[in-house]
Structures are given as C-alpha cells and as structure tokens.
Design an enzyme around this catalytic site. Structure first.
Site, PDB file in Angstrom:
ATOM      1  N   PRO A  38      73.915  40.910  14.401  1.00 17.56           N
ATOM      2  CA  PRO A  38      73.956  41.349  12.992  1.00 17.56           C
ATOM      3  C   PRO A  38      74.203  40.147  12.088  1.00 17.56           C
ATOM      4  O   PRO A  38      75.341  39.757  11.849  1.00 17.56           O
ATOM      5  CB  PRO A  38      75.130  42.337  12.967  1.00 17.56           C
ATOM      6  CG  PRO A  38      75.991  41.934  14.119  1.00 17.56           C
ATOM      7  CD  PRO A  38      75.087  41.350  15.166  1.00 17.56           C
ATOM      8  N   VAL A  40      74.429  37.961   8.756  1.00 13.17           N
ATOM      9  CA  VAL A  40      74.759  38.180   7.355  1.00 13.17           C
ATOM     10  C   VAL A  40      73.528  37.914   6.487  1.00 13.17           C
ATOM     11  O   VAL A  40      72.980  36.812   6.493  1.00 13.17           O
ATOM     12  CB  VAL A  40      75.928  37.273   6.915  1.00 13.17           C
ATOM     13  CG1 VAL A  40      76.189  37.437   5.420  1.00 13.17           C
ATOM     14  CG2 VAL A  40      77.173  37.588   7.720  1.00 13.17           C
ATOM     15  N   GLN A 156      75.275  47.972  11.918  1.00 12.18           N
ATOM     16  CA  GLN A 156      76.649  47.480  12.014  1.00 12.18           C
ATOM     17  C   GLN A 156      77.377  47.683  10.688  1.00 12.18           C
ATOM     18  O   GLN A 156      76.859  47.351   9.617  1.00 12.18           O
ATOM     19  CB  GLN A 156      76.714  45.995  12.369  1.00 12.18           C
ATOM     20  CG  GLN A 156      78.150  45.619  12.737  1.00 12.18           C
ATOM     21  CD  GLN A 156      78.410  44.136  12.812  1.00 12.18           C
ATOM     22  OE1 GLN A 156      78.317  43.436  11.821  1.00 12.18           O
ATOM     23  NE2 GLN A 156      78.766  43.664  14.003  1.00 12.18           N
ATOM     24  N   CYS A 185      84.099  39.540  12.083  1.00 13.04           N
ATOM     25  CA  CYS A 185      83.759  38.665  10.957  1.00 13.04           C
ATOM     26  C   CYS A 185      84.977  37.794  10.620  1.00 13.04           C
ATOM     27  O   CYS A 185      86.038  38.311  10.278  1.00 13.04           O
ATOM     28  CB  CYS A 185      83.330  39.488   9.748  1.00 13.04           C
ATOM     29  SG  CYS A 185      82.913  38.457   8.309  1.00 13.04           S
ATOM     30  N   HIS A 254      82.086  38.041  21.184  1.00 12.69           N
ATOM     31  CA  HIS A 254      81.785  36.689  20.716  1.00 12.69           C
ATOM     32  C   HIS A 254      82.836  35.757  21.307  1.00 12.69           C
ATOM     33  O   HIS A 254      84.041  36.002  21.136  1.00 12.69           O
ATOM     34  CB  HIS A 254      81.811  36.635  19.191  1.00 12.69           C
ATOM     35  CG  HIS A 254      81.405  35.310  18.616  1.00 12.69           C
ATOM     36  ND1 HIS A 254      80.307  35.171  17.801  1.00 12.69           N
ATOM     37  CD2 HIS A 254      81.926  34.072  18.748  1.00 12.69           C
ATOM     38  CE1 HIS A 254      80.177  33.907  17.450  1.00 12.69           C
ATOM     39  NE2 HIS A 254      81.159  33.222  18.012  1.00 12.69           N
ATOM     40  N   ASN A 287      77.918  37.022  23.185  1.00 11.24           N
ATOM     41  CA  ASN A 287      77.360  36.380  22.000  1.00 11.24           C
ATOM     42  C   ASN A 287      77.975  34.997  21.819  1.00 11.24           C
ATOM     43  O   ASN A 287      79.177  34.839  21.981  1.00 11.24           O
ATOM     44  CB  ASN A 287      77.627  37.264  20.774  1.00 11.24           C
ATOM     45  CG  ASN A 287      77.187  36.641  19.462  1.00 11.24           C
ATOM     46  OD1 ASN A 287      77.853  36.801  18.451  1.00 11.24           O
ATOM     47  ND2 ASN A 287      76.077  35.949  19.450  1.00 11.24           N
ATOM     48  N   ASP A 289      76.349  30.617  21.049  1.00  5.44           N
ATOM     49  CA  ASP A 289      75.688  29.408  21.564  1.00  5.44           C
ATOM     50  C   ASP A 289      74.521  29.700  22.487  1.00  5.44           C
ATOM     51  O   ASP A 289      74.375  29.075  23.536  1.00  5.44           O
ATOM     52  CB  ASP A 289      76.700  28.517  22.295  1.00  5.44           C
ATOM     53  CG  ASP A 289      77.580  27.739  21.333  1.00  5.44           C
ATOM     54  OD1 ASP A 289      77.338  27.813  20.124  1.00  5.44           O
ATOM     55  OD2 ASP A 289      78.518  27.056  21.802  1.00  5.44           O
ATOM     56  N   ALA A 311      72.157  34.646  17.703  1.00  3.75           N
ATOM     57  CA  ALA A 311      72.229  34.671  16.244  1.00  3.75           C
ATOM     58  C   ALA A 311      71.481  33.471  15.683  1.00  3.75           C
ATOM     59  O   ALA A 311      70.300  33.555  15.350  1.00  3.75           O
ATOM     60  CB  ALA A 311      73.690  34.678  15.797  1.00  3.75           C
ATOM     61  N   ARG A 312      72.146  32.314  15.609  1.00  2.00           N
ATOM     62  CA  ARG A 312      71.505  31.120  15.055  1.00  2.00           C
ATOM     63  C   ARG A 312      70.296  30.683  15.881  1.00  2.00           C
ATOM     64  O   ARG A 312      69.333  30.144  15.342  1.00  2.00           O
ATOM     65  CB  ARG A 312      72.515  29.983  14.962  1.00  2.00           C
ATOM     66  CG  ARG A 312      73.625  30.224  13.933  1.00  2.00           C
ATOM     67  CD  ARG A 312      74.661  29.112  13.985  1.00  2.00           C
ATOM     68  NE  ARG A 312      75.328  29.067  15.274  1.00  2.00           N
ATOM     69  CZ  ARG A 312      75.813  27.968  15.831  1.00  2.00           C
ATOM     70  NH1 ARG A 312      75.709  26.804  15.222  1.00  2.00           N
ATOM     71  NH2 ARG A 312      76.421  28.015  17.017  1.00  2.00           N
TER      72      ARG A 312
END
Length: 413
Positions: A38, A40, A156, A185, A254, A287, A289, A311-312
């Site tokens: 999810p 941002v 989410q 978060c 995470h 989650n 890296d 994510a990234r």
C-alpha cells in the site's frame, strides 16, 4: 485452440477455464503470491492495474483514513477508484506439499461461537466478482499442476477507533476482497493521530478494531494487519498473539522498527520472529528491501513467509515479479495507456515515470525530464526516446508481454 499468430484473443483463449476466485488468505496459503504494498499516494488504480500485468497477484490501495472515508463522499471519491479489469488472472503453482485439488473458501457470516444460523445471519457479504475480460499471460497452462487464479485487491485503512474502521469496511466491501489495518506507518503525523505505528503497542485496540469489522461484515470477512517489528520483540509477540485472537486473516510484517529509515537494512530475523509468533495459524507476508526476484526467493527461504511484498522495488520496476531486471519498454507503454484511459493527475503520472526511467537515463536527461510540467510534454519526450505508445496494442488488459519475454527495446541515449 488456434496457433495462428494473427488469431484474435477470443480464438487463442477460447478453451480457458474460469479463473478461481479466492480470498486473500486462501491465495496466500495455497500459492506463493507476489504482493504490491500500500504505497502512499502511488498505488492508485492505473499503477495497481499495471503491476497486475506483470505477475503481481495481490494489490493494495494506498493507506486510506477511515474516519474521513466514512464521513465524506469527497474523500471516498478522492481516495478510491477501481474497475472490473484491474485484478490480474494468473497461472499459479500450488506450494510443494499442498494438494493440487482446487481449494474452496468458507462462507460463514457470523461468529463461530454465536447462536445465529446462516439463515438468521442474513445473506453473505462476500465480494462477488463481476464479469471481466482479463487474460492470463499464456493460453496454455505452463505445467500440469498450474491453476488459473484471479488476483485480489485489498483496501488498506488507518483508524484510531473501531467504529470508523467498520463503517469504512462496509462502504468499500462491494469493491474489494478484504481490508488491511495499517499498524506500521512511521510518519510523525500518523503517530500523533493515533494511527499507524501508534497501534504497535496497543494490541487490545487492534483486537477491538478487527472484531468490530468482523461483527459488522461477518466473522470470515478478510481482515489483515500490517505491522513493523518492535525493538522489544516481546511486544511484537504480544501484538501478534492478540491479533490472532481477533481472527485476522493474514499478517504482513515489515522488517524495520518505527524509528528505522528505509536506508537501514531490513531485518529478516525480525520478520522470522513475527512469523514464528503466528505459529502457522495464519499465512504471513514479508515486506522490505525487495528489489529483484532473488531477494524474494531469499526472503521466503530465510523467514518462512508464504507471500512477499514489494514497495519501492515495484515503483522502480513494475515488472519486477515477471523477472525483468529493469523496467521494459512495453511496461512504460502500458502505464502511459492505462493512465490516459483511467485518468491520472499529472504529478502522480510524472512521478511514476521518473521512478521507472531512473535506471535508463543519464543525469542530464533526468534533470530535463523532471522539469516537465504536462502530460503531453512527458509523453512526447518519451516517444522521442523510442517508446512507441501509438503502436497497435490490441487491448490494455493484455498481459502476454509480461511473462519474462526478452525485451528487444534499446534506449536511445
């Protein structure tokens, strides 16, 4: 089934069975799914759809504030949009040791210890999949054990109280396959509002929020939580065990603490500890890296999770899970077409393209691209670099280019 290269989609895929529709937890338990985090502001509809073309099986909306979503229509319009076509259809292999029989999902609507029968509890509130035209990457199963599976979409939410979360769940339930509660978060504003990481040390509140949603939606309606590991692992153990009592459907971990920046390496041992706390009662997703397929393999091997979340890594390369080292040209083309068809505001459109082009451009080109101020200008510039977005594309729902084919495109630098 036709082998004619000029055959239509209807001819090539005429013999496909209907894809199996599973809850997120059943999908994670039975297979090894790849998951979009999810993000941002970034995991909006066009980007979710894009990643689903490239072997991303479960996608998430950006974090949505439950209180605002439940009280204001303008927030609902701004924060969430979907389509019948955004979920992917995939050939997936059951885990080693799992039965190759088609799994089925349970369909209870009340607490298992309650005294109401199914009829008394009312009709099922499970999301019913509408018709769609999505195709898998290939018309034939890769192996004799492959099963055709439809992907999942999870909303989410962040909430400081149970009622707002349950209200938001009821509003969004017709359009998603489940809800995830954000307990991770790390931003200061979120912590001060009592959401995100503020919940990591409030296990009773997390339990109450999960139960409130399930009391409203049905005891088996999918509700998961996403957490960060705590520096005091005893508190992580307490949070996980308390969430299990509330009947969470799955757990996402995470591997950083609240105070660790993304530049710090992710703790695989911390993720493994949280997985062990779950004791196999629910499937787990890791989650942190994840930049290439080898990272996903190692994460599963070291931590024991069933699913992996990027994510990234997916921002930089939405085709990561399809085996591409860098973003292929057809991924750029697909994103532009999806964004133009769905509609995506320029700042987000520009940001996504900047992430995808990062590994392809020299510094001077990055500076030039970052200075652009319009969608038309960005599209024209990318077309001048050799990406033919006007080429006949059959349908934007086409995933056939996403199954790790050799990308023949060469950047013109």
């Amino acid at each position: 089934m036709s082998s004619d290269p000029d055959a239509s989609d209807a001819q090539l895929f005429a013999d496909l069975p209907e894809p199996l529709v599973l809850s997120p937890s059943e999908l994670i338990k039975t297979y090894h799914p790849n998951v979009l985090a999810p993000l941002v502001r970034c995991s909006k509809l066009p980007f979710r759809h894009l990643t689903s073309l490239y072997e991303t099986h479960i996608t998430h909306t950006p974090m949505i504030l439950a209180e605002e979503f439940s009280r204001a229509q303008v927030a609902r319009i701004s924060d969430f949009s979907t389509s019948t076509e955004e979920r992917g259809v995939f050939w997936m292999e059951p885990k080693v040791g799992r039965s190759t029989a088609i799994p089925t999902a349970t369909n209870h609507t009340s607490h298992p210890e309650g005294d109401r029968t199914q009829a008394q509890a009312g009709p099922s509130r499970y999301y019913q999949s509408p018709s769609h035209t999505r195709l898998p990457p290939t018309p034939t199963a890769p192996t004799k054990h492959s099963q055709l599976i439809r992907g999942c979409l999870i909303a989410q939410f962040a909430s400081p109280n149970p009622t707002s979360l349950a209200d938001a769940a009821e509003l969004i339930s017709p359009y998603v396959d489940g809800l995830d509660l954000n307990c991770g978060c790390p931003q200061r504003w979120a912590y001060n509002e009592g959401i995100g990481c503020a919940l990591l040390r409030k296990p009773e509140l997390v339990r109450d929020m999960v139960r409130c949603v399930k009391d409203r939606m049905g005891w088996d309606w999918p509700v998961s939580i996403k957490i960060r590991v705590d520096p005091d692992l005893k508190l992580t153990d307490q949070l996980v065990r308390t969430a299990l009592q509330a009947n969470i459907s799955h757990l996402t971990i995470h591997g950083r603490t609240r105070h660790q920046p993304s530049t710090d390496p992710v703790s695989l041992e911390g993720i493994k500890f949280a997985v062990e706390c779950a004791k196999g009662e629910v499937p787990c997703v890791a989650n942190g890296d994840l930049w290439e397929l080898e990272d996903a393999r190692r994460m599963r091997e070291v931590t024991g999770v069933e699913g992996v979340m990027a994510a990234r890594g997916l921002l930089a390369n939405p085709a990561l899970f399809a085996g591409y080292k860098v973003t292929p040209s057809h991924c750029i083309s697909q994103f532009i077409n999806l964004s133009l068809d769905y509609g995506l505001i320029f700042p987000l459109f520009h940001r996504h393209l900047a992430y995808m082009l990062e590994s392809h451009l020299v510094r001077s080109e990055k500076v030039w691209f970052n200075s652009m101020t319009s969608t038309v200008g960005a599209v024209d510039w990318i077309a001048s670099r050799g990406v033919d977005i006007k080429k006949e594309r059959r349908t934007i729902w086409d995933a056939r280019r996403g199954r790790n084919v050799v990308d023949q495109y060469q950047w013109k630098i």
